[in-house]
Design a protein around this motif. Structure first.
Motif, short mmCIF file in Angstrom:
data_model
loop_
_atom_site.label_atom_id
_atom_site.label_comp_id
_atom_site.label_asym_id
_atom_site.label_seq_id
_atom_site.Cartn_x
_atom_site.Cartn_y
_atom_site.Cartn_z
N GLU A 1 -51.53 -26.31 127.13
CA GLU A 1 -50.34 -25.86 127.87
C GLU A 1 -49.24 -25.35 126.95
O GLU A 1 -48.22 -24.87 127.44
N VAL A 2 -49.43 -25.49 125.64
CA VAL A 2 -48.37 -25.11 124.70
C VAL A 2 -48.89 -24.08 123.72
O VAL A 2 -50.10 -23.91 123.53
N VAL A 3 -47.97 -23.39 123.08
CA VAL A 3 -48.30 -22.37 122.08
C VAL A 3 -47.31 -22.47 120.93
O VAL A 3 -46.11 -22.69 121.13
N GLY A 4 -47.82 -22.35 119.70
CA GLY A 4 -46.95 -22.33 118.53
C GLY A 4 -46.25 -20.99 118.40
O GLY A 4 -46.86 -19.94 118.62
N VAL A 5 -44.97 -21.02 118.05
CA VAL A 5 -44.20 -19.78 117.93
C VAL A 5 -43.34 -19.80 116.66
O VAL A 5 -43.02 -20.87 116.12
N THR B 1 -42.53 -14.91 118.14
CA THR B 1 -43.90 -14.41 118.10
C THR B 1 -44.90 -15.55 118.03
O THR B 1 -44.57 -16.67 117.60
N PHE B 2 -46.11 -15.24 118.44
CA PHE B 2 -47.21 -16.20 118.42
C PHE B 2 -47.54 -16.62 116.99
O PHE B 2 -47.53 -15.80 116.06
N VAL B 3 -47.84 -17.91 116.82
CA VAL B 3 -48.31 -18.43 115.54
C VAL B 3 -49.65 -19.13 115.78
O VAL B 3 -49.72 -20.05 116.60
N PRO B 4 -50.70 -18.72 115.08
CA PRO B 4 -51.96 -19.46 115.21
C PRO B 4 -51.76 -20.92 114.84
O PRO B 4 -51.06 -21.23 113.87
N TYR C 1 -38.26 -20.31 111.74
CA TYR C 1 -38.14 -21.56 112.50
C TYR C 1 -39.36 -21.68 113.41
O TYR C 1 -39.64 -20.78 114.21
N TYR C 2 -40.05 -22.80 113.31
CA TYR C 2 -41.30 -23.00 114.03
C TYR C 2 -41.14 -24.06 115.12
O TYR C 2 -40.41 -25.03 114.95
N ALA C 3 -41.84 -23.84 116.20
CA ALA C 3 -41.79 -24.78 117.31
C ALA C 3 -43.02 -24.56 118.17
O ALA C 3 -43.79 -23.62 117.96
N PHE C 4 -43.23 -25.42 119.13
CA PHE C 4 -44.20 -25.12 120.17
C PHE C 4 -43.46 -25.11 121.50
O PHE C 4 -42.53 -25.88 121.72
N VAL C 5 -43.87 -24.20 122.34
CA VAL C 5 -43.23 -24.05 123.64
C VAL C 5 -44.31 -24.03 124.72
O VAL C 5 -45.48 -23.77 124.44
N LYS C 6 -43.90 -24.32 125.94
CA LYS C 6 -44.84 -24.26 127.05
C LYS C 6 -45.16 -22.80 127.34
O LYS C 6 -44.30 -21.93 127.30
N LYS C 7 -46.44 -22.53 127.62
CA LYS C 7 -46.85 -21.16 127.94
C LYS C 7 -46.06 -20.63 129.13
O LYS C 7 -45.80 -21.35 130.08
N GLY C 8 -45.72 -19.35 129.04
CA GLY C 8 -45.01 -18.73 130.14
C GLY C 8 -45.92 -18.44 131.32
O GLY C 8 -47.14 -18.52 131.21
N GLN D 1 -49.46 -16.42 125.85
CA GLN D 1 -49.30 -16.90 124.48
C GLN D 1 -48.55 -15.90 123.60
O GLN D 1 -48.47 -16.08 122.39
N LEU D 2 -48.03 -14.83 124.19
CA LEU D 2 -47.25 -13.81 123.48
C LEU D 2 -48.10 -13.00 122.50
O LEU D 2 -47.58 -12.41 121.56
N ILE D 3 -49.41 -12.94 122.75
CA ILE D 3 -50.30 -12.22 121.85
C ILE D 3 -50.46 -10.77 122.25
O ILE D 3 -50.48 -9.87 121.40
N ILE D 4 -50.56 -10.51 123.54
CA ILE D 4 -50.72 -9.15 124.04
C ILE D 4 -49.64 -8.87 125.08
O ILE D 4 -49.00 -9.79 125.58
N GLN D 5 -49.46 -7.58 125.38
CA GLN D 5 -48.46 -7.18 126.36
C GLN D 5 -49.07 -6.18 127.33
O GLN D 5 -50.04 -5.49 127.01
N GLY D 6 -48.46 -6.09 128.50
CA GLY D 6 -48.86 -5.08 129.46
C GLY D 6 -48.21 -3.75 129.14
O GLY D 6 -47.38 -3.64 128.22
N VAL D 7 -48.57 -2.74 129.88
CA VAL D 7 -47.94 -1.43 129.72
C VAL D 7 -46.56 -1.44 130.37
O VAL D 7 -45.73 -0.56 130.13
#
Length: 255
Positions: A21-25, A35-38, A60-67, A89-95
């Motif tokens: 449910e979370v992603v590193g940023v 931005t996404f951090v692996p 500055y690094y953190a983990f946040v809940k996925k949007g 996860q902020l990795i890809i975007q739509g048009v």
């Protein structure tokens, strides 16, 4: 927190928090970008669960809940789950905010931006102008520069990158294998025998045969049918998102 250890630093996750449910940023104050951090799920000696960030950048690094991201044109699409998970996860975007255009062919520039984002490679602010068709200020220029410097991508020639040309399946396979090496988890076994089971395997370019074999063996790339691998076919935006999700799962950069 700043990160100066290439091996990464961990952030403890509270008890009961689900890792999926979370992603590193990474937040960079100078650009005000997030931005996404692996990151990898690990456990400390005291038993505490943590996310281990895999990056060399300061910030500055953190983990946040996925949007909660969804696209109107993905409602009935076969790739809906993977596309929207990668967007969350902020990795890809739509048009656009509400459209992904999943069946449009992805360009080499777009794929480069997706790939560098997936690997946590930050775009370069200045470019070398090695390629006559990539200029400062172009939308994908910083990602292309970063990918070339990291050894993830190369031009179609010494002078041209062709950022607006569609990405082919064999080109993508080569980039994926380079990404495996970049992430420290190269393919361990060739899938040459499996690759030869496809009737069109001889159409694969010589420079892409090993990569196609490796990506087939790892399960990141499948045939377009049980009998055809279609190396020269262009890749859609949905297909690219799915392949990148499989790559990240393979190198353990996402959950």
């Amino acid at each position: 927190m700043t990160l100066d250890d290439p091996a990464g630093k961990g952030i403890v996750v509270s008890a009961g928090q689900r890792f999926d449910e979370v992603v590193g940023v990474l937040y960079q104050p100078t650009t005000q970008s997030v931005t996404f951090v692996p990151s990898k799920q690990t456990k400390r000696a005291n038993g505490a669960q943590e996310l281990m960030m895999q990056t060399r950048y300061d910030g500055y690094y953190a983990f946040v809940k996925k949007g909660n991201v969804s696209f109107l044109d993905m409602a009935e699409h076969w790739a809906k789950a993977d596309v929207e998970d990668m967007a969350q996860q902020l990795i890809i975007q739509g048009v656009s905010e509400k459209r992904f255009s999943p069946d449009d062919f992805i360009t080499r520039g777009e794929f480069t931006a997706f790939l560098t984002s997936a690997l946590g490679v930050q775009p370069q602010e200045q470019i070398s102008e090695q390629f006559i068709d990539v200029h400062q200020g172009m939308f994908y220029a910083g990602a292309i520069e970063a990918a070339v410097q990291a050894g993830l991508m190369q031009g179609v020639s010494l002078e041209r990158f062709s950022p607006n040309e569609p990405m082919t399946r064999e080109q993508m396979a080569v980039m994926i294998v380079k990404s495996m090496h970049f992430a420290g988890k190269p393919p361990v076994e060739s899938g040459s025998q499996k690759l030869r089971s496809y009737l069109d395997h001889e159409k694969i370019s010589a420079w892409a045969k090993e990569a196609m074999s490796d990506t087939v063996q790892t399960g990141i790339l499948n045939g377009v049918s049980e009998t055809f691998i279609a190396p020269k076919d262009n890749v859609t935006r949905a297909q690219a998102a799915v392949m990148l999700k499989r790559l990240l799962l393979y190198v353990e950069y996402t959950r």
